[in-house]
Scaffold this motif. Structure first.
Motif, PDB file in Angstrom:
ATOM      1  N   LEU A  83       0.757  -1.158   0.086  1.00  0.00           N
ATOM      2  CA  LEU A  83       0.035   0.014  -0.062  1.00  0.00           C
ATOM      3  C   LEU A  83       0.836   1.427  -0.041  1.00  0.00           C
ATOM      4  O   LEU A  83       0.515   2.359   0.126  1.00  0.00           O
ATOM      5  CB  LEU A  83      -1.200  -0.018   1.290  1.00  0.00           C
ATOM      6  CG  LEU A  83      -1.817  -1.271   1.385  1.00  0.00           C
ATOM      7  CD1 LEU A  83      -2.856  -0.930   2.544  1.00  0.00           C
ATOM      8  CD2 LEU A  83      -3.035  -1.005   0.088  1.00  0.00           C
ATOM      9  N   ARG A 337     -14.528  -7.977   7.583  1.00  0.00           N
ATOM     10  CA  ARG A 337     -13.283  -7.303   8.088  1.00  0.00           C
ATOM     11  C   ARG A 337     -12.351  -7.116   6.746  1.00  0.00           C
ATOM     12  O   ARG A 337     -11.852  -6.205   6.785  1.00  0.00           O
ATOM     13  CB  ARG A 337     -12.505  -8.232   9.172  1.00  0.00           C
ATOM     14  CG  ARG A 337     -10.984  -7.864   9.571  1.00  0.00           C
ATOM     15  CD  ARG A 337     -11.217  -6.238  10.311  1.00  0.00           C
ATOM     16  NE  ARG A 337      -9.930  -5.800  10.192  1.00  0.00           N
ATOM     17  CZ  ARG A 337      -9.189  -5.191   9.220  1.00  0.00           C
ATOM     18  NH1 ARG A 337      -9.591  -4.986   7.977  1.00  0.00           N
ATOM     19  NH2 ARG A 337      -7.777  -4.565   9.542  1.00  0.00           N
ATOM     20  N   THR A 341     -11.547  -2.070   3.704  1.00  0.00           N
ATOM     21  CA  THR A 341     -10.374  -1.106   3.422  1.00  0.00           C
ATOM     22  C   THR A 341     -11.168   0.293   2.698  1.00  0.00           C
ATOM     23  O   THR A 341     -11.772   0.019   1.949  1.00  0.00           O
ATOM     24  CB  THR A 341      -9.707  -1.897   2.460  1.00  0.00           C
ATOM     25  OG1 THR A 341      -9.317  -3.036   2.798  1.00  0.00           O
ATOM     26  CG2 THR A 341      -8.066  -0.994   2.151  1.00  0.00           C
ATOM     27  N   PRO A 342     -10.823   1.378   3.429  1.00  0.00           N
ATOM     28  CA  PRO A 342     -11.575   2.636   3.006  1.00  0.00           C
ATOM     29  C   PRO A 342     -10.918   2.846   1.770  1.00  0.00           C
ATOM     30  O   PRO A 342     -11.652   3.367   0.665  1.00  0.00           O
ATOM     31  CB  PRO A 342     -11.000   3.503   3.851  1.00  0.00           C
ATOM     32  CG  PRO A 342     -10.378   2.886   5.113  1.00  0.00           C
ATOM     33  CD  PRO A 342     -10.112   1.458   4.814  1.00  0.00           C
ATOM     34  N   HIS A 387      -6.143  -2.905  13.743  1.00  0.00           N
ATOM     35  CA  HIS A 387      -5.562  -4.036  14.968  1.00  0.00           C
ATOM     36  C   HIS A 387      -5.086  -3.368  16.060  1.00  0.00           C
ATOM     37  O   HIS A 387      -3.941  -3.260  16.488  1.00  0.00           O
ATOM     38  CB  HIS A 387      -4.437  -4.473  14.229  1.00  0.00           C
ATOM     39  CG  HIS A 387      -4.419  -4.699  12.613  1.00  0.00           C
ATOM     40  ND1 HIS A 387      -5.282  -5.783  12.210  1.00  0.00           N
ATOM     41  CD2 HIS A 387      -3.785  -4.120  11.782  1.00  0.00           C
ATOM     42  CE1 HIS A 387      -5.039  -5.510  10.617  1.00  0.00           C
ATOM     43  NE2 HIS A 387      -4.066  -4.638  10.458  1.00  0.00           N
ATOM     44  N   HIS A 394      -5.197   2.055  11.532  1.00  0.00           N
ATOM     45  CA  HIS A 394      -5.406   2.472  10.446  1.00  0.00           C
ATOM     46  C   HIS A 394      -6.387   3.781  10.216  1.00  0.00           C
ATOM     47  O   HIS A 394      -7.702   3.700  10.634  1.00  0.00           O
ATOM     48  CB  HIS A 394      -5.825   1.517   9.419  1.00  0.00           C
ATOM     49  CG  HIS A 394      -5.007   0.340   9.287  1.00  0.00           C
ATOM     50  ND1 HIS A 394      -3.632   0.360   9.002  1.00  0.00           N
ATOM     51  CD2 HIS A 394      -5.217  -0.967   9.301  1.00  0.00           C
ATOM     52  CE1 HIS A 394      -3.204  -0.888   9.000  1.00  0.00           C
ATOM     53  NE2 HIS A 394      -4.141  -1.667   9.203  1.00  0.00           N
ATOM     54  N   HIS A 434       2.847  -1.154   6.968  1.00  0.00           N
ATOM     55  CA  HIS A 434       2.781  -1.143   5.563  1.00  0.00           C
ATOM     56  C   HIS A 434       4.138  -0.850   4.900  1.00  0.00           C
ATOM     57  O   HIS A 434       3.979  -0.864   3.631  1.00  0.00           O
ATOM     58  CB  HIS A 434       1.494  -0.102   5.211  1.00  0.00           C
ATOM     59  CG  HIS A 434       0.253  -0.351   5.364  1.00  0.00           C
ATOM     60  ND1 HIS A 434      -0.836   0.445   5.418  1.00  0.00           N
ATOM     61  CD2 HIS A 434      -0.340  -1.549   6.049  1.00  0.00           C
ATOM     62  CE1 HIS A 434      -2.004   0.191   5.825  1.00  0.00           C
ATOM     63  NE2 HIS A 434      -1.433  -1.332   6.160  1.00  0.00           N
TER      64      HIS A 434
END
Ligand code: MLT
Ligand code: ZN
Length: 486
Positions: A83, A337, A341-342, A387, A394, A434
Motif C-alpha cells: 500500500l 473485516r 479497506t477505505p 488492529h 489505520h 505497510h
C-alpha cells in the motif's frame, strides 16, 4: 512500459542478455507487463524496460549480475499488494527492470516436528497457511490480501495483519533467509534455529528492507500449534472512550486465548455491506464503533466469550453482540473485516496513517488527531479502524475540497504534518505494517533521529554501493543514499 529505445531505458544489450538467460517464460513486456509496473490501486506507476520472472535463486543471481554490469536498477516484486508503492518503479527514476518472484512459488519443505516451513519468496501466503493446516500447524501471517500476497513481499515489508496480537509480526516468524545480494552473490542463511547467538543477526537487515539491500529468495518460517477451535464475537462498543478497558477485559477473560482484537467503525460496515451483497449484517444495532474479538483454544472458548460479553455488557463497555455459531458465520465476520479497506470503498482525497501507538494511547490519539485536523480544515471525515489490540490504528482523513487548489493542498499538507507530529509525540510510528515504499519516505525520514538514518544509509551504501536495488524506496527520490563520509 518503456521500450529499450526510450531515452531512460535500459541498454538494449542488457535486455537481450536477460531474455536469453531466462527464455520465453522468463520475461514479459508490452501489455503483458502492465500489471507489474503499477501498484494495486493504480496510484503509483513507473517505467520498466522489462519484467523478468526468474524460476530459481540461481536465475535471480544471474539477473542481478547482468543488471549490475549494465547499470540497470532492479525493482523486486512479490504479489504487488503493498500500500506504499514499494514494489513498482518510480516515475522519472533510473533505468530499471521489475523482478517478479511469482514463478518461485514452491513450498520447499514443511516440518511439523520442528514447527517450520521453508518456502520460496513467490509462495502465496494462503498456500502456506493451507499447507500448515494440513500438518495441524498454524502459519501466523494473515491479512486480507492473503490470496495474492507473497512470502518475499511480506518479509520485505515486515507485514503485520490480524494475527500480530497472538504471534507477533512477520519479523518474529522468520528463522532463516536466503538472499541474493546486490553484487549477485547468494547468501544462504536458511537456518532453522530458535537460538543462535553467534554474532550479528544479519537476516534482520533484509526483513523490512523492501528489497533495497538484497532480494529475498527463500525463507524458513516458524509454525505454531494449531488451536482446535476459533470463535469470534462481533460487538458494538458502548463507550469508545473506554475501548482499551474493553481490550483489557478481553485479555483478562481470554488470557492466552485472545487471538485478535479489531476495531471496525459502523461507517465502513455500511459501505462494505452495500458493496458486497454476500456479506451478512452481524447485529442489528448500528453503532459508531464495533469490535471483532476472537478467541482461539479448546472447548471452553465459547463460554469465555459469553463471559466476556456478560461482564462487558454489565460494565457498559458493550451494547450488543453476536457470537459466530457456525463456520459460515465465522467466515462472514472475517470476510466483512477483509472488505472494510477505505481505499476500496471510498473515493476522493485521502490522507492516510498506518499508525503504531502504545495501546493505552489509541483513544486519546484519535480524539486529538481529529481535533488537530479540523482546526486546519473543518470540513472532513475521519475514519479509523484496525488492529488496535497490537497498537496499530489505520487512520484515514478525507478533507472535502478540490485537489490542485493551492489552499486545499496546503491544508492537506498541514494536516499530515500535524497528525504525524502527534504520532511522534505519543512515541509512535507512521508506518506500523505497510512499510515505507515510495510514499512514506519523507515522513519516515522526519520520524527517525539523524543518527538512525545515517546508520541505514551506511548499510545501504555498503551492501548496494551503486544503488541498484529498488531505487526511490525508503530513502526517497535521491535513492542513491549520499555515501557517508569516511
Ligand atoms: C487492513 O488492515 O485492512 C490493511 O492494513 C489495509 C488498510 O489499511 O487499508
Ligand atoms: Zn492492517
Amino acid at each position: 512500459m518503456t521500450t529499450p529505445s526510450d531515452g531512460r531505458a535500459a541498454p538494449v544489450a542488457a535486455v537481450e542478455e536477460l531474455k536469453a538467460l531466462l527464455g520465453p517464460r522468463g520475461w514479459l513486456e508490452g501489455d503483458d507487463a502492465a500489471p507489474f509496473v503499477a501498484d494495486v490501486f493504480g496510484h503509483r506507476r513507473g517505467p520498466a524496460a522489462l519484467v523478468v520472472r526468474p524460476a530459481s535463486t540461481r536465475e535471480v543471481a544471474s539477473v542481478v549480475t547482468i543488471c549490475r554490469r549494465h547499470g540497470v536498477a532492479i525493482v523486486p516484486q512479490g504479489g504487488n499488494t503493498g500500500l506504499c508503492g514499494g514494489a513498482v518503479p518510480v516515475a522519472g527514476g533510473a533505468p530499471c527492470i521489475v523482478l517478479s518472484l511469482a514463478r518461485m512459488n514452491r513450498i520447499v519443505s514443511i516440518d511439523p516436528l520442528r514447527f517450520t516451513v521453508t518456502a520460496e519468496a513467490g509462495c502465496i501466503v494462503q498456500t502456506i497457511q493451507e499447507a500448515a493446516a494440513e500438518v495441524d500447524r498454524s502459519f501466523a501471517l494473515d491479512w486480507g490480501a492473503r490470496g495474492s500476497a507473497m512470502l518475499g513481499g511480506a518479509i520485505s515489508t515486515n507485514a503485520g495483519g490480524i494475527n500480530v496480537l497472538r504471534f507477533g509480526n512477520t519479523r518474529e516468524q522468520v528463522l532463516g533467509l536466503e538472499v541474493v545480494l546486490p553484487d549477485g552473490r547468494i547468501w544462504n542463511g536458511l537456518r532453522a534455529l530458535r537460538k543462535d547467538s553467534s554474532g550479528y543477526d544479519l537476516k534482520q537487515l533484509f526483513i523490512g528492507a523492501e528489497g533495497t539491500l538484497g532480494i529475498v529468495t527463500r525463507a524458513v518460517m516458524r509454525l505454531h500449534p494449531r488451536a482446535p477451535r476459533e470463535q469470534t464475537m462481533f460487538a458494538s462498543v458502548g463507550d469508545f472512550g473506554r475501548l482499551m478497558e474493553l481490550f483489557a477485559l478481553a485479555r483478562s477473560v481470554g488470557d492466552a486465548h485472545l487471538s485478535a482484537f479489531e476495531l471496525i467503525p459502523g461507517r465502513l460496515i455500511e459501505l462494505a455491506l452495500a458493496r458486497h451483497r454476500r456479506l451478512v449484517r452481524p447485529i442489528e444495532t448500528r453503532a459508531e464503533w464495533n469490535v471483532l474479538v476472537r478467541f482461539s483454544g479448546g472447548d471452553d472458548i465459547a463460554d469465555l466469550l459469553e463471559r466476556l460479553f456478560a461482564e462487558a455488557f454489565e460494565r457498559g463497555l458493550l451494547t450488543d453482540a453476536a457470537l459466530a455459531g457456525s463456520l459460515a458465520q465465522e467466515r462472514n465476520l472475517w470476510e466483512l473485516r477483509d472488505e472494510i479497506t477505505p481505499m476500496r470503498l471510498m473515493t476522493g482525497k485521502m490522507l492516510k496513517w498506518d499508525a503504531s501507538l502504545p495501546i493505552d494511547c489509541i483513544v486519546a490519539f484519535l480524539t486529538e488527531a481529529e481535533a488537530r485536523a479540523r482546526a486546519i480544515h473543518a470540513d472532513l471525515e475521519v475514519i479509523a479502524f484496525g488492529h488496535v489490540g497490537d497498537g496499530n490504528l489505520h487512520l484515514s482523513i478525507w478533507p472535502d475540497g478540490t485537489p490542485g487548489d493551492p489552499v486545499f493542498d496546503r491544508r492537506c499538507e498541514h494536516i499530515v504534518r500535524a497528525v504525524d507530529e502527534l504520532v511522534w509525540a505519543y512515541g509512535g510510528s507512521v508506518s506500523a505494517e505497510h512499510g515505507v515504499g515510495a510514499d512514506q519516505c519523507a515522513r519516515v525520514r522526519q520520524q527517525k533521529p539523524p543518527i538512525e538514518f545515517e546508520m541505514m544509509a551506511k548499510i545501504k551504501a555498503l551492501l548496494d554501493p551503486d544503488a541498484l536495488l529498488n531505487p526511490g524506496k525508503i530513502f526517497g527520490p535521491a535513492s542513491a543514499p549520499a555515501r557517508p563520509a569516511d
